[in-house]
Write a protein that holds these residues in place. Sequence first.
Motif, PDB file in Angstrom:
ATOM      1  N   PHE A   6     -13.080  46.195  44.948  1.00  0.00           N
ATOM      2  CA  PHE A   6     -12.227  47.263  45.465  1.00  0.00           C
ATOM      3  C   PHE A   6     -12.922  48.620  45.382  1.00  0.00           C
ATOM      4  O   PHE A   6     -12.706  49.492  46.235  1.00  0.00           O
ATOM      5  CB  PHE A   6     -10.911  47.331  44.676  1.00  0.00           C
ATOM      6  N   ALA A   7     -13.714  48.819  44.321  1.00  0.00           N
ATOM      7  CA  ALA A   7     -14.347  50.114  44.052  1.00  0.00           C
ATOM      8  C   ALA A   7     -15.857  49.913  43.954  1.00  0.00           C
ATOM      9  O   ALA A   7     -16.426  49.914  42.853  1.00  0.00           O
ATOM     10  CB  ALA A   7     -13.798  50.715  42.764  1.00  0.00           C
ATOM     11  N   PHE A  15      -8.847  52.351  48.773  1.00  0.00           N
ATOM     12  CA  PHE A  15      -8.606  52.143  47.345  1.00  0.00           C
ATOM     13  C   PHE A  15      -8.737  53.461  46.592  1.00  0.00           C
ATOM     14  O   PHE A  15      -7.954  53.743  45.677  1.00  0.00           O
ATOM     15  CB  PHE A  15      -9.595  51.109  46.792  1.00  0.00           C
ATOM     16  N   ALA A  16      -9.708  54.284  46.989  1.00  0.00           N
ATOM     17  CA  ALA A  16      -9.886  55.577  46.328  1.00  0.00           C
ATOM     18  C   ALA A  16      -8.647  56.451  46.482  1.00  0.00           C
ATOM     19  O   ALA A  16      -8.257  57.169  45.554  1.00  0.00           O
ATOM     20  CB  ALA A  16     -11.118  56.294  46.892  1.00  0.00           C
ATOM     21  N   GLU A  17      -8.008  56.381  47.641  1.00  0.00           N
ATOM     22  CA  GLU A  17      -6.781  57.155  47.842  1.00  0.00           C
ATOM     23  C   GLU A  17      -5.640  56.616  46.986  1.00  0.00           C
ATOM     24  O   GLU A  17      -4.861  57.390  46.417  1.00  0.00           O
ATOM     25  CB  GLU A  17      -6.406  57.140  49.326  1.00  0.00           C
ATOM     26  N   ALA A  50     -10.749  53.062  34.483  1.00  0.00           N
ATOM     27  CA  ALA A  50      -9.351  53.307  34.856  1.00  0.00           C
ATOM     28  C   ALA A  50      -9.006  52.675  36.198  1.00  0.00           C
ATOM     29  O   ALA A  50      -7.834  52.407  36.483  1.00  0.00           O
ATOM     30  CB  ALA A  50      -9.072  54.808  34.888  1.00  0.00           C
ATOM     31  N   SER A  51     -10.010  52.434  37.029  1.00  0.00           N
ATOM     32  CA  SER A  51      -9.783  51.797  38.329  1.00  0.00           C
ATOM     33  C   SER A  51      -9.111  50.441  38.207  1.00  0.00           C
ATOM     34  O   SER A  51      -8.475  49.965  39.155  1.00  0.00           O
ATOM     35  CB  SER A  51     -11.109  51.634  39.076  1.00  0.00           C
ATOM     36  N   SER A  52      -9.237  49.809  37.046  1.00  0.00           N
ATOM     37  CA  SER A  52      -8.632  48.490  36.858  1.00  0.00           C
ATOM     38  C   SER A  52      -7.122  48.529  37.016  1.00  0.00           C
ATOM     39  O   SER A  52      -6.511  47.558  37.475  1.00  0.00           O
ATOM     40  CB  SER A  52      -9.008  47.933  35.484  1.00  0.00           C
ATOM     41  N   VAL A  53      -6.495  49.643  36.613  1.00  0.00           N
ATOM     42  CA  VAL A  53      -5.043  49.735  36.721  1.00  0.00           C
ATOM     43  C   VAL A  53      -4.615  49.690  38.182  1.00  0.00           C
ATOM     44  O   VAL A  53      -3.698  48.948  38.563  1.00  0.00           O
ATOM     45  CB  VAL A  53      -4.520  51.011  36.034  1.00  0.00           C
ATOM     46  N   GLY A  59     -11.732  47.896  54.918  1.00  0.00           N
ATOM     47  CA  GLY A  59     -11.864  48.841  53.835  1.00  0.00           C
ATOM     48  C   GLY A  59     -10.594  49.632  53.521  1.00  0.00           C
ATOM     49  O   GLY A  59     -10.642  50.577  52.730  1.00  0.00           O
ATOM     50  N   VAL A  60      -9.464  49.235  54.113  1.00  0.00           N
ATOM     51  CA  VAL A  60      -8.208  49.928  53.833  1.00  0.00           C
ATOM     52  C   VAL A  60      -7.107  48.904  53.548  1.00  0.00           C
ATOM     53  O   VAL A  60      -7.257  47.712  53.831  1.00  0.00           O
ATOM     54  CB  VAL A  60      -7.770  50.828  55.006  1.00  0.00           C
TER      55      VAL A  60
END
Length: 336
Positions: free
Chosen positions: A135-136, A286-288, A305-308, A327-328
Amino acid sequence: MCGVSPARGLGGRWQGRFGVEWLGADLVLLRADSSRWPSPGNVLVVLDRDGAALVDCGFGTENGMEALEAGLRSVGRSLAAVHTVLCTHPHTDHAGAAASLAAGRRVLVPAGARAILDDPALVAEAILPPVVREFAPWLADLDIDSHFQDECGAVALPPDHAVEEVRPGAVIRLGGYAWTAVPTPGHDAHLMCYWEQRTGMLVYSDLLVTRGTAIPWYAPGGGGTGAYRESLRRVAALEPRLGISGHGGLLEGPHAVAISIEATERQIAARTERITAALARGPATFAELERCVYPPAVHDVIPWASSVTAVHVTEALESGAAKAGDGVFVATGGLG
């Protein structure tokens, strides 16, 4: 206080890299610091005629061990006096010192966690699993294993050391206290809270909102938001009168504990609502979506923190409430 007589001669006063708070004549909350970790790790010390037992043991770094040893000396015990280490979960800011303390001591871990303490690289994999890196992709080269080794002292337990696995409902007697193991997955699949019925104390580790931390924090594989919220209901039913965190201060009185449980529940629900609303507005990266959970400043301190966000996105995809492409992510108008 909760059947425990407070004797706060040092009352949380910090002394170098550690601080202590007496909860009773035989019970001390020790806050042992590490070098750059975002917050000190709490160690509950139970004093008895044989020495001392620890509920969690903090950082295994050199200065983490120095802080633990200095804290024990301040309450009249030495590191050599520790005979038992009881872990709430295998994250290395709570169990980083387990390997260093293992020789000649009784070590207890939640059922299923032994393999993680045998191989600290599994801690990093649980905290930032492959799906999060998918995702990231900007996290693809993040060496989180080395990061935890440097800051928490994550080394393997001796392979021949006997470890007792604590199963749900087990009662562990430490000094004058009987701690019942309460399974509370969500933050981590193996997280075990310890409930002392006579005094009303609950060692809740990283389960509840604590000032100065990013809790509630969770990752894919930890049980999901459903398991987390069920864990909150389980500890609420105990009606604890004193909450003992893995970081930060105490929750004193049933009202304070109840408020923290409710606040944790609200945060998890609010994150789901914000992500659902963002998806409903149209395609989102994902960043948004990450900004629906934590501000960028949190990611600067704890890049995992991206795991949450990954938990919430995965649950939306699995429920049919969202779909992914190019990608969205976008809402489907399904089960959300």
